[in-house]
Write a protein that holds these residues in place. Sequence first.
Motif, mmCIF file in Angstrom:
data_model
loop_
_atom_site.group_PDB
_atom_site.id
_atom_site.type_symbol
_atom_site.label_atom_id
_atom_site.label_comp_id
_atom_site.label_asym_id
_atom_site.label_seq_id
_atom_site.Cartn_x
_atom_site.Cartn_y
_atom_site.Cartn_z
ATOM 1 N N ASN A 1 9.456 5.755 1.928
ATOM 2 C CA ASN A 1 7.895 4.596 2.877
ATOM 3 C C ASN A 1 6.473 5.298 2.746
ATOM 4 O OD1 ASN A 1 6.475 3.353 4.638
ATOM 5 N ND2 ASN A 1 6.447 3.948 6.532
ATOM 6 N N VAL A 2 5.938 4.853 1.258
ATOM 7 C CA VAL A 2 4.661 5.450 0.586
ATOM 8 C C VAL A 2 4.082 4.120 0.715
ATOM 9 C CG1 VAL A 2 3.558 6.945 -0.654
ATOM 10 C CG2 VAL A 2 6.361 7.466 -0.077
ATOM 11 N N THR A 3 2.802 3.941 0.521
ATOM 12 C CA THR A 3 1.628 2.719 0.656
ATOM 13 C C THR A 3 0.158 3.699 -0.324
ATOM 14 O OG1 THR A 3 1.942 1.777 2.343
ATOM 15 C CG2 THR A 3 -0.104 1.454 0.953
ATOM 16 N N PHE A 4 0.081 3.053 -1.430
ATOM 17 C CA PHE A 4 -1.650 3.636 -1.832
ATOM 18 C C PHE A 4 -2.700 2.908 -2.222
ATOM 19 C CE2 PHE A 4 0.727 5.947 -6.049
ATOM 20 C CZ PHE A 4 0.949 6.663 -5.248
ATOM 21 N N VAL A 5 -3.528 2.828 -1.020
ATOM 22 C CA VAL A 5 -4.183 2.050 -0.878
ATOM 23 C C VAL A 5 -5.760 2.503 -1.997
ATOM 24 C CG1 VAL A 5 -5.985 1.822 0.924
ATOM 25 C CG2 VAL A 5 -4.209 3.089 0.779
ATOM 26 N N LEU A 6 -5.615 1.583 -2.234
ATOM 27 C CA LEU A 6 -6.872 2.026 -4.332
ATOM 28 C C LEU A 6 -7.821 0.910 -3.946
ATOM 29 C CD1 LEU A 6 -4.279 1.170 -7.143
ATOM 30 C CD2 LEU A 6 -4.700 3.439 -4.987
ATOM 31 N N ASP A 7 -8.978 0.610 -4.551
ATOM 32 C CA ASP A 7 -10.835 0.050 -4.853
ATOM 33 C C ASP A 7 -10.263 -0.278 -6.301
ATOM 34 O OD1 ASP A 7 -10.830 2.381 -6.183
ATOM 35 O OD2 ASP A 7 -13.019 2.453 -5.709
ATOM 36 N N ARG A 8 -10.612 -1.277 -6.488
ATOM 37 C CA ARG A 8 -9.850 -2.099 -7.660
ATOM 38 C C ARG A 8 -10.684 -0.587 -9.344
ATOM 39 N NH1 ARG A 8 -9.982 -7.727 -8.201
ATOM 40 N NH2 ARG A 8 -11.212 -6.870 -9.914
ATOM 41 N N ALA A 9 -10.962 -0.052 -8.896
ATOM 42 C CA ALA A 9 -11.081 0.717 -9.799
ATOM 43 C C ALA A 9 -10.307 1.456 -10.629
ATOM 44 C CB ALA A 9 -13.115 1.460 -9.976
ATOM 45 N N ALA A 10 -9.698 2.394 -9.043
ATOM 46 C CA ALA A 10 -8.505 2.982 -9.447
ATOM 47 C C ALA A 10 -7.407 2.381 -9.374
ATOM 48 C CB ALA A 10 -8.104 3.600 -8.531
ATOM 49 N N ALA A 11 -6.995 1.014 -9.366
ATOM 50 C CA ALA A 11 -5.820 0.033 -9.884
ATOM 51 C C ALA A 11 -6.177 -0.861 -11.195
ATOM 52 C CB ALA A 11 -5.946 -1.001 -9.035
ATOM 53 N N GLU A 12 -6.921 -0.722 -12.130
ATOM 54 C CA GLU A 12 -7.711 -1.058 -12.835
ATOM 55 C C GLU A 12 -6.344 -0.972 -14.208
ATOM 56 O OE1 GLU A 12 -11.225 0.659 -16.069
ATOM 57 O OE2 GLU A 12 -11.561 -0.758 -14.606
ATOM 58 N N VAL A 13 -5.744 0.126 -14.405
ATOM 59 C CA VAL A 13 -4.979 0.454 -15.422
ATOM 60 C C VAL A 13 -3.791 -0.757 -15.195
ATOM 61 C CG1 VAL A 13 -2.690 1.371 -16.732
ATOM 62 C CG2 VAL A 13 -5.934 2.538 -16.218
ATOM 63 N N LEU A 14 -3.197 -0.760 -13.483
ATOM 64 C CA LEU A 14 -2.054 -0.969 -12.956
ATOM 65 C C LEU A 14 -2.417 -3.125 -13.046
ATOM 66 C CD1 LEU A 14 -1.499 0.352 -9.618
ATOM 67 C CD2 LEU A 14 -0.018 -0.420 -11.407
ATOM 68 N N ILE A 15 -3.644 -3.092 -12.400
ATOM 69 C CA ILE A 15 -4.172 -4.778 -12.775
ATOM 70 C C ILE A 15 -3.563 -5.577 -14.393
ATOM 71 C CG2 ILE A 15 -5.939 -6.576 -12.658
ATOM 72 C CD1 ILE A 15 -6.574 -4.651 -10.387
ATOM 73 N N GLU A 16 -3.659 -4.159 -15.489
ATOM 74 C CA GLU A 16 -4.357 -4.221 -17.001
ATOM 75 C C GLU A 16 -2.934 -4.148 -17.211
ATOM 76 O OE1 GLU A 16 -7.591 -1.723 -18.413
ATOM 77 O OE2 GLU A 16 -6.001 -1.207 -19.480
#
Length: 255
Positions: free
Chosen positions: A229-244
């Motif tokens: 039960n883990v959630t990563f709470v990110l802003d868009r900048a921290a999620a950039e590589v995931l989104i890429e």
Amino acid sequence: MRKIQVRIFDNAETAAVYSAAIVEQVIRSKPKSVLGLATGSTPIALYKQLVDFHRSGLSMAGVTTINLDEYVGLAPDHPQSYSYYMHHHLFDHVDIPESQIHLLRGDAEDLEQECQRYDNIIRSHTIDLQILGIGVNGHIGFNEPDSALKANTHVVQLAPETIQANSRFFTAEETVPTQAITVGLQAILLAKQVLLLAFGKEKAKVIYEAVKGDVRTSLPASLLQVHPNVTFVLDRAAAEVLIEHGFYTSTPPRA
Ligand code: PGA
């Protein structure tokens, strides 16, 4: 298999509101909740939000807190100690009784004994919600990348990149501590629920590796992949590589 849940927000402020709402939910469903708490720049917005929630009626009087780590050599009243930080950002403004607040003493004379004292506290509690930040090198708490990791509370030599990253909090005259005491991986992985917060583009690569890479001790946050039960709470900048890499939670985040 359960995966790390990822929530991507436009900015750190809305991410902090979401995180505080989760904390409130945990406390409301169990007023005597045990919260594992983190320090660093990332959770400051969350604590600010919790102070606001408290002012608007949320009682935290039943809550017990267990902090993750502390610098070796700093007394609790040192402005750069995590004890000082926690009081400044949260404890001085909410109603958690001092007796329910657990912090490591970085100035303990016998550090081994201090680790044992803390492990006894950890053993006698179940952490309902663990708040985490993440280092640019993937550390959680001060569990630094290594060929082997420790389960229990221990003294750690801080990695050069951690010392470098944390030097921004110290004035030029002050020396950044090179050692810390940290809870081990067991305390973190036995928490019922984990919220890891990360903001800013300097975290984007390590976030991608922690979520999508192999589980490995050279990137301690990747071990969270084995937690249910883990959630990563990110802003868009921290999620950039995931989104890429094509990662979307459901619909693509707004441009
Ligand atoms: P930061 O630190 O929130 O200041 O980036 C996080 C961490 O080192 O765990």
